[in-house]
Design an enzyme around this catalytic site. Sequence first.
Site, short mmCIF file in Angstrom:
data_model
loop_
_atom_site.label_atom_id
_atom_site.label_comp_id
_atom_site.label_asym_id
_atom_site.label_seq_id
_atom_site.Cartn_x
_atom_site.Cartn_y
_atom_site.Cartn_z
N ALA A 1 119.62 67.96 70.33
CA ALA A 1 119.14 67.55 69.00
C ALA A 1 119.51 68.54 67.90
O ALA A 1 119.72 68.14 66.75
CB ALA A 1 117.64 67.34 69.04
N GLN B 1 122.96 64.79 74.71
CA GLN B 1 121.70 64.05 74.69
C GLN B 1 121.61 63.20 73.42
O GLN B 1 120.67 62.44 73.26
CB GLN B 1 120.52 65.03 74.66
CG GLN B 1 120.37 65.89 75.89
CD GLN B 1 119.27 66.92 75.69
OE1 GLN B 1 119.46 67.92 75.02
NE2 GLN B 1 118.11 66.68 76.26
N ILE C 1 122.51 60.44 70.45
CA ILE C 1 122.86 59.02 70.50
C ILE C 1 123.57 58.57 69.23
O ILE C 1 123.78 57.38 69.01
CB ILE C 1 121.57 58.16 70.66
CG1 ILE C 1 120.62 58.45 69.49
CG2 ILE C 1 120.90 58.45 72.00
CD1 ILE C 1 119.48 57.45 69.36
N ASP C 2 123.93 59.55 68.37
CA ASP C 2 124.33 59.21 67.00
C ASP C 2 125.82 58.96 66.80
O ASP C 2 126.24 58.66 65.69
CB ASP C 2 123.86 60.32 66.06
CG ASP C 2 124.21 61.71 66.59
OD1 ASP C 2 125.33 61.88 67.10
OD2 ASP C 2 123.35 62.60 66.53
N HIS D 1 121.92 59.67 76.94
CA HIS D 1 120.87 58.81 76.39
C HIS D 1 121.44 57.59 75.68
O HIS D 1 120.75 56.93 74.92
CB HIS D 1 119.97 59.60 75.43
CG HIS D 1 119.21 60.71 76.11
ND1 HIS D 1 118.42 61.60 75.41
CD2 HIS D 1 119.11 61.07 77.41
CE1 HIS D 1 117.88 62.47 76.27
NE2 HIS D 1 118.30 62.17 77.48
N CYS E 1 124.04 33.41 73.67
CA CYS E 1 123.22 32.72 74.67
C CYS E 1 121.72 32.74 74.37
O CYS E 1 120.93 32.14 75.10
CB CYS E 1 123.47 33.31 76.06
SG CYS E 1 122.56 34.84 76.40
N SER F 1 120.19 72.79 72.16
CA SER F 1 119.21 72.10 73.02
C SER F 1 118.26 73.13 73.59
O SER F 1 118.68 74.21 74.01
CB SER F 1 119.91 71.36 74.16
OG SER F 1 118.93 70.84 75.07
N ASN G 1 121.35 78.56 70.59
CA ASN G 1 120.21 77.75 70.16
C ASN G 1 119.29 78.60 69.28
O ASN G 1 119.16 79.80 69.50
CB ASN G 1 119.43 77.22 71.38
CG ASN G 1 118.53 76.06 71.02
OD1 ASN G 1 118.98 75.09 70.42
ND2 ASN G 1 117.26 76.16 71.36
ZN LIG Z 1 123.80 36.67 75.67
#
Ligand SMILES: [Zn+2]
Length: 258
Positions: A23, A102, A104-105, A122, A158, A196, A221
């Site tokens: 992070a 870690q 997700i950006d 993640h 769907c 981290s 860190n």
């Molecule tokens: Zn679908």
Amino acid sequence: MSDIARLAALFADARQPVVFTGAGVSTESGIPDFRSPDGVWARFDPREFTYQNFVGSPEGRRRYWALGRVTYPLIRAAMPGAAHLALAQLHRLGRLDCCITQNIDDLHQRAGLPAEAVIELHGNATRARCLDCGVACTRDELHARLETGVEVPDCAACGGIVKPHTILFGEAMPRDAVAEAERRAGAADLFVVLGSSLVVYPAAYMPIHAKRAGATLAIVNLEPTRADAQADLLIRASAGAVMRAVVDEMRARIPQGG
Ligand SMILES: [Zn+2]
């Protein structure tokens, strides 16, 4: 020799350098740390946003997307920072095997690190997929639908449940990504932790795994981490400032041009 020069020398001499980011690297780009004392999870109850609630009921999904509609633009507006750009440069210089993250950006990729050199423990907030038919879509598309007033953006193909590619509370880590991260950490001769505190699994375990397999361990860190006692080089500073200086140092060593 300064700590920066030592870290640059480690990158220069390593056969297989692997970096692990958390992070701290994202907050330098302006992305809020959701786990910080004033972060999202101090204001919202994480127990309401579990994987089980998300797949279990339309109401669980409605709450998730209501929060995501607020948090996703913060991620989208962020720009790659000094650490992201430095890692992309190290890869171009042939001095980085891969980055285990870690985060997700998507900022490592946006900085120019090839997707195949990023192992996301993640997941990734910019992508989503239908749990029923498997069709993929972008978070941008989903966000546009939320902005038009859709509360739960079901699959356009769907009608199934569309889930972001990020790992939700209570959801298992992506097995392939964890296995690949363990394999690369075990094969590394240099393992560098950036931003981290190594609190959550499997982050806590990766540097120890690399070290036991023979890697030199460096940790950059701002706060103490759980693996400080194992580190061969410990730098208590911002990942971006350190990595920018490391790349400058390495460029000075490598002859330019032909
Ligand atoms: Zn679908």
